[in-house]
Enzyme design. Sequence first.
Site, PDB file in Angstrom:
ATOM      1  N   THR A  73       0.798  -1.225   0.000  1.00 45.36           N
ATOM      2  CA  THR A  73       0.000   0.000   0.000  1.00 45.36           C
ATOM      3  C   THR A  73       0.831   1.275   0.000  1.00 45.36           C
ATOM      4  O   THR A  73       0.676   2.128  -0.880  1.00 45.36           O
ATOM      5  CB  THR A  73      -0.948  -0.001   1.211  1.00 45.36           C
ATOM      6  N   HIS A 198      -8.427  -9.002   2.423  1.00 41.50           N
ATOM      7  CA  HIS A 198      -7.512  -9.625   3.381  1.00 41.50           C
ATOM      8  C   HIS A 198      -8.241 -10.636   4.263  1.00 41.50           C
ATOM      9  O   HIS A 198      -7.754 -11.736   4.509  1.00 41.50           O
ATOM     10  CB  HIS A 198      -6.874  -8.565   4.280  1.00 41.50           C
ATOM     11  N   ASP A 241      -3.943   0.624  -5.570  1.00 45.03           N
ATOM     12  CA  ASP A 241      -2.513   0.492  -5.339  1.00 45.03           C
ATOM     13  C   ASP A 241      -1.988  -0.878  -5.742  1.00 45.03           C
ATOM     14  O   ASP A 241      -0.811  -1.026  -6.076  1.00 45.03           O
ATOM     15  CB  ASP A 241      -2.178   0.773  -3.873  1.00 45.03           C
ATOM     16  N   HIS A 242      -2.820  -1.898  -5.714  1.00 47.44           N
ATOM     17  CA  HIS A 242      -2.394  -3.273  -5.982  1.00 47.44           C
ATOM     18  C   HIS A 242      -3.621  -4.163  -6.084  1.00 47.44           C
ATOM     19  O   HIS A 242      -4.744  -3.734  -5.786  1.00 47.44           O
ATOM     20  CB  HIS A 242      -1.485  -3.793  -4.857  1.00 47.44           C
TER      21      HIS A 242
END
Length: 408
Positions: A73, A198, A241-242
């Site tokens: 992040t 997550h 971001d990813h």
Amino acid sequence: MKNLIFTLIILVTAVGCSNEPSSNQPIGEKVLLISFDGFRYDYLSKTDTPNFDKLVETGVISKGLIPIFPSKTFPNHYAIATGLYPENNGFISNSMYDPEMDAIFSMRDREAVENPDWYQGEPIWNTVEKQGKKAGTMFWVGSEAPIQDMHPTHWKVYDQSMGDSARIDTVVKWMSYDDPKQVDFATLYFHFVDSQGHRYGTDSPEVVEAIERADDLMGYLIQRMEEHGLIDHTNLLVVSDHGMANVSRERIVVLDDMIDPNDIEIIEYSPSLMANVKNGDPAAIYNALKEKEENFKVYLKENIPERYHLKNHPRVPDLLMVADIGYTINTQEFFDAREDYPSGAAHGFDNREKEMHAIFIGSGPAFRSGYRMKAFENVHLYELMADLMNITPAPTDGTIDSVSVMLK
């Protein structure tokens, strides 16, 4: 009659030459950068997303936004802000040790987050402010620190509890033409897609709900911008971001099977584990890991692949271990203390892995309509934003030529 004509000419000339337009009139095009943390490139295909779809239909979407390595992040948000790779902006991971400062950075350490010594390069909000425009950042990595002894005109200390609609309302107010400190550039940040990924994994109903929540927010943002006359004069950049990859207890790498974990000091954890050697020779530790290299790659600092744009910075430690996609590296003690670890999904893997790729949508007066383009690296976004605002960029690792195809 001649006097009347002369008076009219004077009035028309005065209006045409005025440098003081009324406060409620658009002055050029604005840029709004929006990040949905952890929003993978393919998440729009998981559920109905009518508001995102409208932006895609009238704008640009790429096949992915390629993060910098490590795909975490803080490094990626700061790479987007500066257009620089980690070895040039100093942000090598979420956690890092600086030998010159003899200090440790953690993204949960408020003092470190606000310390400008950790941030190198010039973030886009500084470039904006230096060139006579104004910026407002609603939660963006680096914006809480006085980098180059500067802050944006408006900025907020990160507060995860701040409501989504409140974030939008605040930024729309900053951008509004009736605000005496109206901004030309603003950011928005939302964390919940990453959190649900997550916790539950990429294929979970909870992630689907998070995607739908993000879509609802885009609808609300567009509505508020329309109400304030902003939508036709603002270029929207929706990014992440990813991406995310699922992990499980069945796919683990145990350090104790190869070395004594007490011989290293782990600075950043899996899946891009970074460590300094405390006891022994770094080459010996490296060789022990290399001999049993399975489901991961290991590098001494000097041998880190050039494509990571990482090794040429003093903050990079002795060893880098990169887990294969879906695998987790840790100590036996750590695994034993957590029966359900790892689970859900993670990021930080090799940025070439497709699961790590993020989303990019561009929409607004400068973008082509209904255009699909190939995946590109996120370091080019700084140059794109500078071009959209007609400002001169600071030196970066990106180029406008890499992304100009998406513009009209």
